[in-house]
Design an enzyme around this catalytic site. Structure first.
Site, mmCIF file in Angstrom:
data_model
loop_
_atom_site.group_PDB
_atom_site.id
_atom_site.type_symbol
_atom_site.label_atom_id
_atom_site.label_comp_id
_atom_site.label_asym_id
_atom_site.label_seq_id
_atom_site.Cartn_x
_atom_site.Cartn_y
_atom_site.Cartn_z
ATOM 1 N NE ARG A 104 -3.894 0.610 1.891
ATOM 2 C CZ ARG A 104 -5.125 0.730 2.390
ATOM 3 N NH1 ARG A 104 -5.346 1.521 3.431
ATOM 4 N NH2 ARG A 104 -6.138 0.070 1.871
ATOM 5 C CG HIS A 131 -8.438 0.077 -2.826
ATOM 6 N ND1 HIS A 131 -7.641 -0.987 -2.468
ATOM 7 C CD2 HIS A 131 -9.150 0.405 -1.708
ATOM 8 C CE1 HIS A 131 -7.854 -1.289 -1.192
ATOM 9 N NE2 HIS A 131 -8.762 -0.464 -0.715
ATOM 10 C CD GLN A 134 -13.149 -2.032 -0.530
ATOM 11 O OE1 GLN A 134 -12.290 -1.872 0.327
ATOM 12 N NE2 GLN A 134 -14.306 -2.630 -0.264
ATOM 13 C CG ASP A 219 -13.438 6.336 -1.185
ATOM 14 O OD1 ASP A 219 -13.387 6.224 0.059
ATOM 15 O OD2 ASP A 219 -12.432 6.257 -1.923
ATOM 16 C CB CYS A 259 -14.021 1.101 0.088
ATOM 17 S SG CYS A 259 -13.337 2.763 0.165
ATOM 18 N NE ARG A 287 -10.188 -5.264 0.733
ATOM 19 C CZ ARG A 287 -9.423 -4.238 1.131
ATOM 20 N NH1 ARG A 287 -9.991 -3.160 1.611
ATOM 21 N NH2 ARG A 287 -8.107 -4.266 1.013
HETATM 22 N N1 NVA Z 1 -9.903 6.743 -1.500
HETATM 23 C C1 NVA Z 1 -9.538 6.337 -0.172
HETATM 24 C C2 NVA Z 1 -9.779 4.873 0.023
HETATM 25 C C3 NVA Z 1 -9.462 4.356 1.401
HETATM 26 C C4 NVA Z 1 -9.636 2.868 1.524
HETATM 27 C C5 NVA Z 1 -8.068 6.681 0.079
HETATM 28 O O1 NVA Z 1 -7.256 6.497 -0.838
HETATM 29 O O2 NVA Z 1 -7.738 7.151 1.169
HETATM 30 N N1 CP Z 2 -11.232 -0.055 2.514
HETATM 31 C C1 CP Z 2 -9.958 -0.093 2.930
HETATM 32 O O1 CP Z 2 -9.026 -0.363 2.174
HETATM 33 O O2 CP Z 2 -9.811 0.146 4.269
HETATM 34 P P1 CP Z 2 -8.443 0.349 5.072
HETATM 35 O O3 CP Z 2 -7.872 1.683 4.626
HETATM 36 O O4 CP Z 2 -8.865 0.352 6.507
HETATM 37 O O5 CP Z 2 -7.501 -0.768 4.752
#
Ligand code: NVA
Ligand code: CP
Length: 304
Positions: A104, A131, A134, A219, A259, A287
């Site tokens: 990540r 992502h 997800q 989101d 998500c 997930r």
């Molecule tokens: N769009 C959000 C998704 C978090 C799971 C982010 O990138 O922070």
């Molecule tokens: N939806 C998601 O990826 O959540 P986290 O940021 O908690 O991993």
């Protein structure tokens, strides 16, 4: 044989994705029945997190343990990655010791570079651009509640961000139509929209996007790394909230996904989390199962 990676949904064929989603549901049922599975016994997943996470970390770590293997959390703070060791060097070394690597991070290019030097499969667990994990969970959840998503209309309400981009890829791969309602200046990547122009419609009004849709998705308005834009974004996105009035425009049996983490009162009104159409908690749990299916596919090269 070169390792298969999962950086976007386009790394799989439609057939593979559909099999993955079905396998995720099978694993969920087995797990709920208390069946023990040790398909990844002695296998190790390295998890590199350069951004925060709850669901992704817990699901990958629990998933590896449930399949008989183990997972190792690596943060840039405590590894040489955070002190400037080249990504390629890190990839060669880490992938020589583990069976898969989950990353990540910020720039999508980082996972691309890592995967090019990696002997082990690399999984994108969120970048600024995509992502895909997800989406496996979302597609599994839709299928478990409503059957095939083929031919359905999905409404994306809010930011044209990493999740929206993965929904655009999913529209082509899973064969649904995606209405995207974003304010001016927050549209998804124009190149991606062009490449999927037959599957998406860009709209300004959330009501137009939501009308008769089978699934509403949103989101956060400010993603990780955009914290200092929070105030400006609250203003720009003010009318892009999923609330009861918007949900009432969707198809009668429409589902709602997010998500998570959710900002109640911003992109989603507080009562919508528990709306009868909301499958947000199943989506989060999936997930775990979707990624167990993914890990088996990438590490063992099979789904059974
Ligand atoms: N769009 C959000 C998704 C978090 C799971 C982010 O990138 O922070
Ligand atoms: N939806 C998601 O990826 O959540 P986290 O940021 O908690 O991993």
């Amino acid at each position: 044989m070169a390792a298969r990676h999962f950086l976007t949904l386009n790394d799989m064929s439609t057939n593979e994705l559909e099999n993955l989603v079905d396998h995720g549901s099978r694993l969920r049922n087995e797990w709920r029945q208390g069946k023990v599975r040790d398909s990844l016994k002695n296998r190790v997943l390295a998890m590199i997190f350069e951004k925060s996470s709850t669901r992704t970390r817990v699901s990958f770590e629990a998933g590896m343990t449930q399949l008989g293997g183990s997972a190792m959390f690596l943060s840039p703070r405590d590894t040489q990655l955070g002190r400037g060791e080249p990504i390629e060097d890190s990839a060669i070394v880490i992938s020589s010791m583990v069976d898969a690597v989950m990353i990540r991070t910020f720039a999508h290019e980082t996972v691309e570079k890592f995967s090019q030097a990696s002997r082990a499969p690399v999984i994108n667990a969120l970048t600024d651009d995509f992502h895909p994990c997800q989406l496996l969970a979302d597609m599994q959840t839709y299928r478990e509640h409503r059957g095939s998503i083929r031919g359905a209309t999905v409404a994306w309400i809010g930011d044209g961000n990493n999740m929206c981009h993965s929904y655009i890829n999913a529209a082509t791969q899973f064969d649904f139509h995606l209405n995207i309602a974003t304010p001016e200046g927050y549209e998804p990547d124009p190149k991606l929209m062009k490449a999927h122009s037959d599957r998406i419609t860009l709209m300004r009004e959330p009501e137009e996007a939501a009308r008769n849709a089978n699934l509403l998705v949103t989101d956060v308005w400010a993603s990780m790394g955009q914290e200092d834009e929070q105030k400006a974004r609250e203003k720009a996105f003010a009318k892009y909230q999923i609330n009861k009035a918007l949900m009432d425009l969707a198809a009668k049996d429409a589902l709602l996904m997010h998500c998570l983490p959710a900002h109640r009162g911003e992109e989603i009104s507080a009562e919508m989390i528990d709306h009868p159409g909301s499958v947000i908690w199943d989506e989060a749990e999936n997930r775990l199962h979707a990624q167990k299916a993914l890990l088996e596919f990438l590490i063992l090269n099979r789904l059974d």
